[in-house]
Scaffold this active site. Structure first.
Site, short mmCIF file in Angstrom:
data_model
loop_
_atom_site.label_atom_id
_atom_site.label_comp_id
_atom_site.label_asym_id
_atom_site.label_seq_id
_atom_site.Cartn_x
_atom_site.Cartn_y
_atom_site.Cartn_z
CB CYS A 146 -8.55 -28.94 -0.53
SG CYS A 146 -7.88 -28.15 0.82
CD GLU A 195 -1.71 15.82 7.08
OE1 GLU A 195 -1.74 16.68 6.52
OE2 GLU A 195 -1.42 14.43 6.64
CE LYS A 217 4.81 14.07 4.01
NZ LYS A 217 3.64 13.65 3.93
CG LEU A 247 5.73 18.87 1.37
CD1 LEU A 247 5.68 18.39 2.76
CD2 LEU A 247 6.53 20.24 1.35
CE LYS A 280 6.21 9.61 1.87
NZ LYS A 280 4.83 9.61 1.42
CE1 TYR A 301 0.64 21.94 6.25
CE2 TYR A 301 -0.04 20.03 7.15
CZ TYR A 301 0.11 20.97 6.09
OH TYR A 301 -0.87 20.19 5.08
CG ASP A 303 0.40 8.57 7.49
OD1 ASP A 303 0.10 9.15 6.38
OD2 ASP A 303 0.64 7.28 7.52
CE LYS A 359 6.33 22.87 6.49
NZ LYS A 359 5.32 23.23 7.22
NE ARG A 400 -2.88 16.99 -0.85
CZ ARG A 400 -1.90 16.57 -1.11
NH1 ARG A 400 -0.70 17.09 -1.04
NH2 ARG A 400 -1.85 15.15 -1.11
CD GLU A 414 6.41 -1.77 -3.30
OE1 GLU A 414 6.48 -2.64 -4.15
OE2 GLU A 414 5.56 -1.85 -2.59
CG PHE A 415 2.89 6.18 -5.32
CD1 PHE A 415 1.90 5.79 -6.18
CD2 PHE A 415 3.14 7.51 -5.25
CE1 PHE A 415 1.08 6.81 -6.95
CE2 PHE A 415 2.53 8.48 -5.79
CZ PHE A 415 1.61 8.11 -6.89
CB CYS A 457 -3.34 -30.56 2.11
SG CYS A 457 -4.33 -29.23 2.34
CB CYS A 471 -8.45 -31.70 2.33
SG CYS A 471 -6.99 -31.89 1.17
CB CYS A 530 -3.71 -28.74 -1.31
SG CYS A 530 -5.02 -29.70 -1.20
CD GLU A 552 6.85 22.48 10.16
OE1 GLU A 552 5.90 21.77 9.74
OE2 GLU A 552 7.38 23.49 10.04
#
Ligand code: IVH
Length: 638
Positions: A403, A145, A87, A55, A285, A197, A89, A261, A108, A7-8, A379, A382, A397, A85
């Site tokens: 509760c 890494e 990657k 990258l 990725k 690397y 993590d 690369k 880094r 998402e990022f 529930c 409770c 509930c 190669e």
């Protein structure tokens, strides 16, 4: 992390597109310009002789095809060789050897300078204390890494669990945290690993290709990435990616993709770099990791507002760096839609570090006898009859006061870091306090006595003292965090900041009418309504009273009357870099005070805020006779 890497990356991509279309929006602190993190206190900051770049990421084969196309076009060459190669993590580091001996290890950081962690990396057993061979380079700076293997990670977490310490989310976080420990003896206990690397700088050798770099690293005794392959075509690259995808689940460490690369160093040099990454490499990725498991049971979690969330209890499986035994099923609708049943074999997914979820059911493996799941009418905690609201999927509930599960979640939320921030008070202890009847509402925490705590299992003199002092310490806190602690619907940290800044103190906030709340920029009808409803309930006001009486003292904030501020209605343009603020912060301060921020200088501009190394905007402003502010002047006006 609050969102997955995937998402990022999507958000970053859309930002980059916007910036290409609107160059005047680009700020020096834009995430598109920045590589990494801030310096860490306790470590010397070291400038990298050769910057440590990042990258470009992709998640689909088309983008790799585009990458190959671009490289071919720019080099006017069809026949190319790529080094592909795994990657890793982990955490990027740069290690410098001189005359065969390691002399410095640096993180880094922001890409141009990082933290000097020499003492820490020296404890890593994989790092050769002396390079192999007889003719050693005068200097050699290598990039690689640092990571933690699954085995070490699981053992570390077991140990932390036994000590009732918070668990680490995944091996990458564990490795990052370990490298930043201030005591190298402690780092040594963390059993970190590393692979190299690349070579950033070397005397003598004159290395011509990435393949040669790997050979040199190996010859010198440095551990290198294990999975790599030379490829010539998109087909070969994709085949390698698939191969890695398959072995990935069985590797003893985490990888999050494949780096492609261009092999030849001269060709790399011809292509060069964009702002923060090389044009000659790209990272493919893996989006999210999936695994197969079986649902043994569906339990129900009661949240702090009474919402019932069904949870799948699974056969434990290892996904994306940690063992999963539970996955959220969100709500009744979701279970119906996917027809999820107890006994089903399911595919679960973990994107980055977010809570795992059930993606789908493998119907071919459904047991002969199986029945659809139904939400109970009562529930599970409770026994109260549950309530449904028209138009909402969530069921609740209604037993807010009685509760026990709701109370547990509410109190845990109240004491959390983003709220009252009471250290030494984890869920397990909160549970004990509730079971013993010592805590029925948040304010009871401030009435706890030594004698009461002494009756809790495992509580000794020291832990009692620690907890009581954490409770005491929590009393003076920023007003915004106190607002958070109240647990008002829809009010998260950002909204709490806004409310604090515009009301100043709790008495004012509790009396703010709906219209006034709505008039705050950034607050909509939903929040305004939730806030007014919250303060309309006498029991909430009484509880706030009890908190204040017991000594909780949220620090009030000076309210800025925006329409009286010097900046009101004024148009600002920002340029150059400032010492005290990022441009984003400066822009926020201006907007908060009723000013506007424009991207380019025109006759309408009132002020140009010029930091160091201001460029063409400064010339233009001078030309138009616009008032130019230094950072110091701006500060005073602010
Ligand atoms: S090459 C100029 N190769 O991924 C770019 N990086 O997203 C140099 N990483 O900071 C990076 N495995 O920490 C390269 N085989 C590999 C890698 C790798 C992991 C990390 C590295 C880098 C990050 C970029």
């Amino acid at each position: 992390p609050e969102i997955s890497d995937y998402e990022f990356d999507l958000l970053l991509k859309s930002l980059e597109k916007m910036e290409v279309a609107n160059p005047e929006w680009v700020t020096s602190d834009s995430p598109s310009r920045m590589v990494g993190e801030m310096p860490t206190a306790g470590f010397r900051s070291v400038k990298h002789r050769i910057p440590m770049l990042s990258l470009a990421n992709t998640y689909n084969p088309e983008e790799i095809e585009d990458f190959i196309g671009r490289v071919k076009k720019n080099l006017h060459k069809e026949n190319l060789l790529f080094s592909c190669e795994a990657k890793m993590d982990g955490i990027a580091i740069s290690v410098r050897y001189e005359h065969g001996l390691p002399v410095r290890g640096v993180t880094r950081g922001d890409g141009s300078k990082g933290d000097d962690i020499t003492a820490n990396i020296m404890t890593i057993s994989g790092l050769p204390p002396k390079l192999h061979g007889s003719s050693l380079p005068e200097y050699l700076e290598v990039r690689g890494e640092v990571f933690m293997t699954h085995e070490v990670f699981l053992a570390l977490n077991r140990d932390r669990e036994a000590k009732e310490e918070s668990l680490l989310a995944n091996p990458r976080n564990a490795a990052a945290g370990s490298l930043k420990l201030l005591d190298a003896k402690e780092v040594a206990k963390r059993n970190l690993s590393l692979f190299f690397y690349g070579i950033a700088e070397e005397s003598g050798e004159n290395i011509q290709s990435q393949t040669e770099a790997f050979n040199t690293l190996s010859r010198l005794g440095l551990p290198v990435i294990e999975y790599r392959k030379q490829c010539r075509t998109l087909e070969e690259i994709m085949a390698f990616i698939e191969e890695i995808r398959k072995v990935r689940a069985n590797l003893p460490y985490d990888i999050d993709g494949v780096v492609i690369k261009l092999d030849n160093v001269n060709e790399q040099k011809k292509l060069g770099f964009t702002g923060k990454s090389p044009r000659w490499a790209v990272a493919y990725k893996f989006a999210a990791e999936q695994a197969v498991s079986r649902i043994n049971k569906i339990t129900i979690q009661v949240g702090r507002t009474g919402v019932l969330t069904p949870v799948a209890e699974l056969d434990p499986v290892f996904v994306a760096g940690s063992t999963i035994s539970r996955a959220t099923l969100h709500n009744e609708e979701e279970i119906k839609r996917k027809d999820i049943r107890v006994g089903d074999v399911v595919i679960i997914e973990k994107g980055g570090d977010v809570i795992p979820k059930v993606v789908s059911v493998d119907l071919s493996k459904r047991p002969d006898i199986s029945t659809p799941w139904i939400m109970p009418d009562y529930c599970p905690c409770c026994g109260s009859e549950i309530e449904r609201t028209e138009g909402e999927v969530a069921v609740r509930c209604p037993n807010i006061a009685g509760c026990p599960d709701q109370l547990l979640r509410r109190i845990s939320y109240f004491v959390a870091k983003s709220a009252m921030d009471i250290e030494n008070l984890g869920v397990k202890i909160v549970d004990k306090l509730i079971v013993n009847g010592y805590v029925k509402k948040p304010s009871d925490i401030y009435k706890l006595t030594e004698e009461q705590l002494a009756t809790l299992e495992g509580f000794k003199e020291k832990s009692i003292k620690n907890l009581l002092s954490s409770i005491e310490k929590s009393k003076t806190l920023p007003f915004a965090r106190f607002i958070m602690a109240l647990g008002i619907k829809y009010v998260g940290a950002g909204t709490a900041e806004l409310l604090a800044a515009r009301s100043g103190d709790i008495v004012t906030l509790s009396k703010m009418p709906y219209e006034e709340l709505l008039a705050i920029q950034g607050i909509g009808t939903k929040v305004a309504q939730a806030v007014t409803e919250f303060f309309a309930l006498p029991e909430n006001l009484e509880e706030i009273d009890r908190l204040l009486v017991s000594g909780v003292n949220p620090q009030s904030v000076q309210v800025v009357k925006y329409d009286e501020h010097l900046f009101f209605g004024k148009i600002f343009v920002l340029t150059g870099s400032m010492e005290k603020y990022t441009r984003l912060q400066a822009a926020t301060f201006i907007k908060e005070r009723g000013g506007k921020v424009a991207g380019s200088v025109s006759k309408k501009t009132d002020y140009l805020l010029a930091g160091e190394e201001a460029g063409s905007k400064l010339d233009k402003a001078k030309e138009l006779g616009i008032r130019i502010l230094t950072e110091q002047e701006f500060d005073v006006m602010l």
